[in-house]
Each structure stands twice: as structure tokens, then as C-alpha cells.
Design an enzyme around this catalytic site. Structure first.
Site, short mmCIF file in Angstrom:
data_model
loop_
_atom_site.label_atom_id
_atom_site.label_comp_id
_atom_site.label_asym_id
_atom_site.label_seq_id
_atom_site.Cartn_x
_atom_site.Cartn_y
_atom_site.Cartn_z
CG ASP A 482 -0.86 2.71 2.68
OD1 ASP A 482 0.73 3.15 2.82
OD2 ASP A 482 -1.04 3.05 1.37
CB ILE A 483 -3.48 6.67 1.27
CG1 ILE A 483 -3.95 7.42 2.35
CG2 ILE A 483 -5.03 7.26 0.31
CD1 ILE A 483 -3.75 9.02 2.46
CD GLU A 526 2.12 6.80 -0.17
OE1 GLU A 526 2.26 5.32 -0.62
OE2 GLU A 526 2.52 6.93 0.40
#
Length: 621
Positions: A482-483, A526
Site C-alpha cells: 500500500d502506497i 493504491e
């Protein structure tokens, strides 16, 4: 000649003509039926494609809401600002939403986004009299998401609702019901978005609920004879189906005059053949008559002249029929299966492959394998299909003059005459259709922004690898990425920069894969996942470290991040398919590890450990 013999010969000619006409009619009917089969295949393919696309669109939103529910459950309720942030992310890019709502444990509306156009629902309360009340109670009892049937929305119009139950944990670590996260979808915008790229002049589309039309784009009435209905699987709800039928315009475009041309040609050939045999019989009668009476010579000569004029007219008509076959875009050729001598072929047959007529005929006669690879096997398949009454349409290849191969859909018909077997073949170059089907298959598995595989392909691959590794007793490792602070990144630099960042992260993940069987997918928003078959945790840690290193080397500025650049949090888990019951366990463990990585400061890799479910902190990599 004796009259009894003459009448027996004439009867035989009549029977022969009837047999030929019957064979011609059967061939015509077969070609007509094939046109209808192709049309039904087109409608069935389009209906399945639209149904799967609709399911995929809705299931993506199901997962999006489920993700918010997991945050809610893990954090013991989100703050109003965090809830609005997550809800706005879900609302973006999906026009079918009417609203996302939180209905409290007392079933009273608490939070609602967007408020505009949804003022009528601001004070809504889910009462036992509401038609969706049983569905909501089922979601509460099972703890699973549930789709409702269609209802009249208080905001106006038709829609249906996804109920996602929310729970809190009390001091005894027991779950307490905390209301529903409701996704309200409007039927008409959902279907309009689905049909945005569909040519409505070709298909009439209806969304059915329990057999009753809920939505229709049928400006042009569809043909009920070719109607296709595909059931939709929306979690627990099996009430919906998608119905497609072709319009007259599509039917007209897919129809060709070939069956009528073949029928006319076959009947003309049959008539000429019978006429030639009748002529031979007539000549024999005339010879016998000349021996008996010389005085009938002039009458017989006149009669012969008349017959020759008729024959000339027949030849002209036959030539006209042959010229018409040359105007067809499909190849037509008829040959003796024993000697492989051509009886007839149209111009497209040889010119489309780059041959002259003599070259094509010689190859078929002397070296049929160089023209039709696997000729003998194909001929046996044609005979078997004729005997068993199965489809006589075969997907084959024909060799061009330059050595390349051309895909061909060949419709065949075997005819036996005078103890000889003849094959009538109609071939069509369907390379473009085969290529289009392959391209659609590839596109359905890829994410349009990053070029990685999409969520649907990941689900299929996870199931496939799980079964394969269970057979060979090998481990399966999953990385969930996950960004960090991606919403803040979008807010600071804009969504175009966000899309560019997603593409660069996707490129890094693709570069990090070192084996052919490893798979990187965009899981949603994301989030990304990497599936490593037959790989231990050590291999997963090595790949995670490589991702962190390459992302640090990229040094993509992130104004809102504590480290000043774009980074990711990674949850890592491994499972043994032989010991575990379901692959969803691996996904849940990776998601828990990712959750811990984010809450321990982000920009790190977190391993799942057995104690994670009991609150013990997992070790950090």
C-alpha cells in the site's frame, strides 16, 4: 428400344434429380442454420462479456466498501473525517453511486455522502416495514455483505443497496454490532456506464429482476428468437440477469447471400447433369428411330437443333451462376475426395491464398498436405461428423503461396453420387475474429493504468496456484503493498501526478519479479499484491527489500510524507495449501500484516505471525 426400358430410365433420372435437389436443399439449410449459429454466438459472447463486466464493476465496489469496513472494525470505528476520506475515494470514478451511508446500530441514518441530491435520506431510518429489512438483518446475523433487490429510493428512482455490517470490540473482546456501511447504487447510471462502449444499434439490452425488466435500452426491438439471458452473481443475490437480443440492423449485417447462391448453383448443376443424361438417352432413341425410318430424318434433325439451343441457354445460365459465386467473399470449392480433382471453385478460393487456379488445383490433387495441413485427418473428421450428425464446421489452417498460414472456418458437406464421394467446402478467413477474441481475453486481465494484472486475474491465479501447490506440497507467499499517504500525495500534487506515481510503482514491481511464475497485480486503488509460488518467507523478504530499495532509488518527492519521498508499506505472509482450507486465509493474513506495518510507522515490511490474531505484535523485517 422397348418402351418399358425407356420409362425405367426416365424414372431413374427423375429420382436422381430429386436426390440432387434434396442434397442442395440440405446444404442451403445447413448454411442458413450456420448463419443463425454465428449470430447466436455473437449475442451470447456479448451477453457474457457485459455480465462479467457488470459483476466486476460491482464487486470492485464491494471490495472497496469491505476495505472501509475492515478499517472500521480494526480501529473500533473511524472518525468522521477519516470516514469521509475513505467514502470519497470509493465514490470517485464510479458514477453509479447514489450515496455511501453509515446507519448506526439503532438503524438511524448517521453519516451520508454526498449530501447534495440525498437530502431526502438524511433522516432515514431502516424499519421492519422496509422491503430491505430482512436482507439487512441477514447481513447482521452472518457478518457478511449482502446485496438487496431493487427498491424505490427515497431520493427518487430505482436502485439497490449493498449492506456491509460493522462491528466493534468491547472490553471482553466480543463483537458488538455497530450498524451498516451502505452503498446505494442507481440502476440507470450503472447500466448507462456499462453500455457506454456498446453499439446500441446492434443490441437491445435489458436488466431483469426475477424475470421482470428493471432497465432497458431497447430503442430498437430485439429479435426474441436470438435472445440470450445470462444470470448475474452479486454476492448472495441471484435475482438479477442480463438479457441481450440482436437488432434487425445487426442481423442484416451478419447475413450473407451465400446460402441462396450455393442453392442456386447446386440446383443448376443438378439440372445440367440430369439434362445431359436425358440427352444421351434421347440420342439413343433417335439412333434407333433412324434405323427404323429414314423419312423421320428431317424431323429428328430439327429436334436435335432445338435441344442444342436449350443446352446453350443452360450453359449461359450456368456461367451466370458461376460468375455470381466469384463475387462472394467466402471460398467455395467442390472436389472428388478420391481423386481430389476439382469440380468447381470460385476466384476467392485461390486468389486469397496467392495461387493461380492451376496451381491450387494441382496442389489439391498431388500434395493436399501442402495446401491443407492434416488433410487426411480433417477428411476423416468431416466423414465422422456427417455420420454422427454433429457440426460440420471446422477451424483449420490453409497454406498461402508464400508459406504463411491463414486461419479458416470451413463449412463442409459430403455428397455421394454414382458411388463417388464429393466434398463441398465453404471456407472463410476468420483470422481477425480469432485475434480480436484473444485481444479481449488479454485486456480483461490487465489494469488499464499500470499495465499490471488486475484484481480479477489475481483471484483466478490465486485459486489456480493454490490447487497446484497443494498437489506438490509447496508453500505460497503473498506480499500486499500500500502506497503510504497516497491521498495526501494526490491532494498535494494532483491526480495526474498520482496516476503517474501508480504507473512508476507498477513498473518497479514488474522489474522486481525474478521468476516467470511470479505475478504482480493491482489490487485496487493504491494497493498492489505480489504472488510468489513455491517461495518461502525468506524469498518474500528478499523481494520486499528489493522493492523498498528501488523505490528509494527512484526518490519520487512526497511533500506530505515524513520521509520526504514516496514509500510503501508491505504486509508479508506465507501459507501451506496442504494445511489451510481456503486461499482467502493467505489474503487475510497479508492484509493484517499490512495493517500492522502502516500503524507501526509505514515504509516497512511486516511479517504475519501466529499471534497476530490475539494482539501480539508480529516481528518486523
Amino acid at each position: 428400344m422397348r418402351p418399358r426400358f425407356i420409362w425405367s430410365a426416365r424414372l431413374a433420372l427423375i429420382l436422381l434429380l430429386m436426390a440432387l435437389c434434396t442434397a442442395s436443399t440440405l446444404l442451403w439449410r445447413q448454411l442458413e442454420n450456420q448463419q443463425q449459429v454465428r449470430l447466436q454466438e455473437r449475442v451470447s459472447y456479448q451477453a457474457r462479456a457485459l455480465a462479467r463486466q457488470l459483476e466486476s464493476n460491482l464487486l470492485n465496489e464491494v471490495e472497496s466498501l469491505n476495505r472501509i469496513a475492515r478499517l472500521w472494525n480494526n480501529l473500533n470505528r473511524l472518525s468522521h473525517d477519516d470516514w469521509e476520506t475513505e467514502a470519497n475515494l470509493a465514490l470517485q470514478g464510479f458514477p453509479a453511486y447514489q450515496s455511501i451511508q453509515w446507519v448506526g446500530p439503532d438503524l438511524q441514518m448517521r453519516w451520508l455522502l454526498p449530501l447534495k441530491s440525498n437530502e431526502a435520506a438524511a433522516h432515514f431510518r431502516l424499519s421492519p416495514a422496509h422491503p430491505n429489512f430482512p436482507t439487512a438483518m441477514e447481513a447482521k446475523a452472518t457478518g457478511q455483505q449482502r446485496f438487496s433487490n431493487s427498491v424505490e429510493l427515497v431520493q427518487g428512482g430505482k436502485g439497490f443497496i449493498l449492506y456491509t455490517p460493522l462491528f466493534l470490540r468491547d472490553s471482553q473482546d466480543d463483537q458488538q454490532f455497530d450498524g451498516f456501511l451502505q452503498g446505494v447504487f442507481r440502476v440507470e447510471p450503472l447500466m448507462n456506464a456499462l453500455l457506454r462502449d456498446l453499439d446500441v444499434s446492434e443490441f437491445a439490452v435489458q436488466l431483469m429482476e426475477n424475470g421482470v425488466p428493471l432497465y432497458s435500452n431497447a430503442q430498437n426491438a430485439g429479435r426474441q428468437a436470438f435472445e440470450q439471458r445470462v444470470p448475474l452473481q452479486l454476492l448472495n443475490n441471484r435475482s438479477f440477469s442480463l438479457q441481450l437480443s440482436p437488432t434487425d440492423l445487426l442481423i442484416e449485417r451478419l447475413s450473407t447471400p451465400l446460402p441462396e447462391v450455393v442453392l442456386g448453383a447446386s440446383l443448376a448443376i443438378s439440372l445440367l447433369l440430369v439434362a445431359a443424361l436425358a440427352l444421351a438417352l434421347s440420342n439413343a432413341q433417335r439412333s434407333h428411330a433412324l434405323q427404323r425410318a429414314n423419312q423421320r430424318l428431317s424431323e429428328e434433325a430439327e429436334r436435335r437443333a432445338q435441344i442444342e439451343r436449350n443446352l446453350s441457354d443452360s450453359r449461359e445460365r450456368l456461367q451466370l451462376v458461376l460468375d455470381l459465386t466469384d463475387s462472394s467473399h467466402d471460398s467455395l470449392f467442390i472436389f472428388d475426395t478420391q481423386s481430389r480433382e476439382l469440380l468447381h471453385m470460385n476466384q476467392v478460393t485461390y486468389s486469397s491464398l496467392g495461387y493461380h487456379a492451376e496451381q491450387f488445383a494441382q496442389l489439391l490433387r498431388e500434395h493436399p498436405e501442402q495446401l491443407l495441413p492434416g488433410y487426411q485427418q480433417w477428411l476423416e473428421q468431416v466423414r465422422a461428423a456427417q455420420r454422427e450428425g454433429t457440426s460440420r464446421i471446422f477451424q483449420h489452417e490453409m497454406c498461402r503461396h508464400d508459406g504463411s498460414r491463414q486461419a479458416a472456418e470451413i463449412n463442409t458437406q459430403l455428397v455421394r453420387l454414382n458411388e463417388r464421394e464429393y466434398l463441398i467446402a465453404v471456407a472463410r478467413d476468420n483470422s481477425e475474429r480469432l485475434e480480436l477474441e484473444a485481444q479481449l481475453q488479454r485486456l480483461s486481465q490487465l489494469d488499464g493504468l499500470t499495465g499490471l494484472y488486475n484484481r480479477r486475474y489475481f483471484d483466478q491465479c490465486l485459486q489456480t496456484e493454490w490447487r497446484r501447490l497443494r498437489r506438490i506440497d509447496a508453500p505460497l507467499t503473498l506480499l500486499m503493498l500500500d502506497i503510504d499517504h497516497f491521498k495526501a500525495y494526490n491532494d498535494a500534487l494532483g491526480h495526474l501526478a498520482g496516476d503517474d506515481a501508480l504507473q512508476k510503482v507498477g513498473a518497479i514491481l514488474q522489474q522486481c519479479l525474478q521468476r516467470e511464475g511470479d505475478v504482480a497485480c493491482r489490487y485496487g486503488g493504491e494497493e498492489f499484491v505480489i504472488l510468489l509460488a513455491n517461495t518461502t518467507l525468506e524469498g518474500g523478504e528478499h523481494l520486499a527489500a528489493r522493492v523498498h530499495a528501488m523505490l528509494a532509488e527512484l526518490d519520487l518527492p512526497h511533500p506530505a510524507s515524513p520521509v520526504g519521498r514516496l514509500s510503501v508499506s508491505i504486509g508479508l505472509a506465507q501459507t501451506d495449501p496442504v494445511c489451510e482450507e481456503h486461499p482467502a486465509t493467505l489474503v487475510a493474513r497479508s492484509d493484517q500484516a499490512l495493517y500492522r506495518a502502516k500503524h507501526q510507522g509505514r515504509n516497512r515490511t511486516q511479517l504475519w505471525a501466529r499471534g497476530d490474531n490475539s494482539g501480539v505484535a508480529p516481528k518486523s523485517a
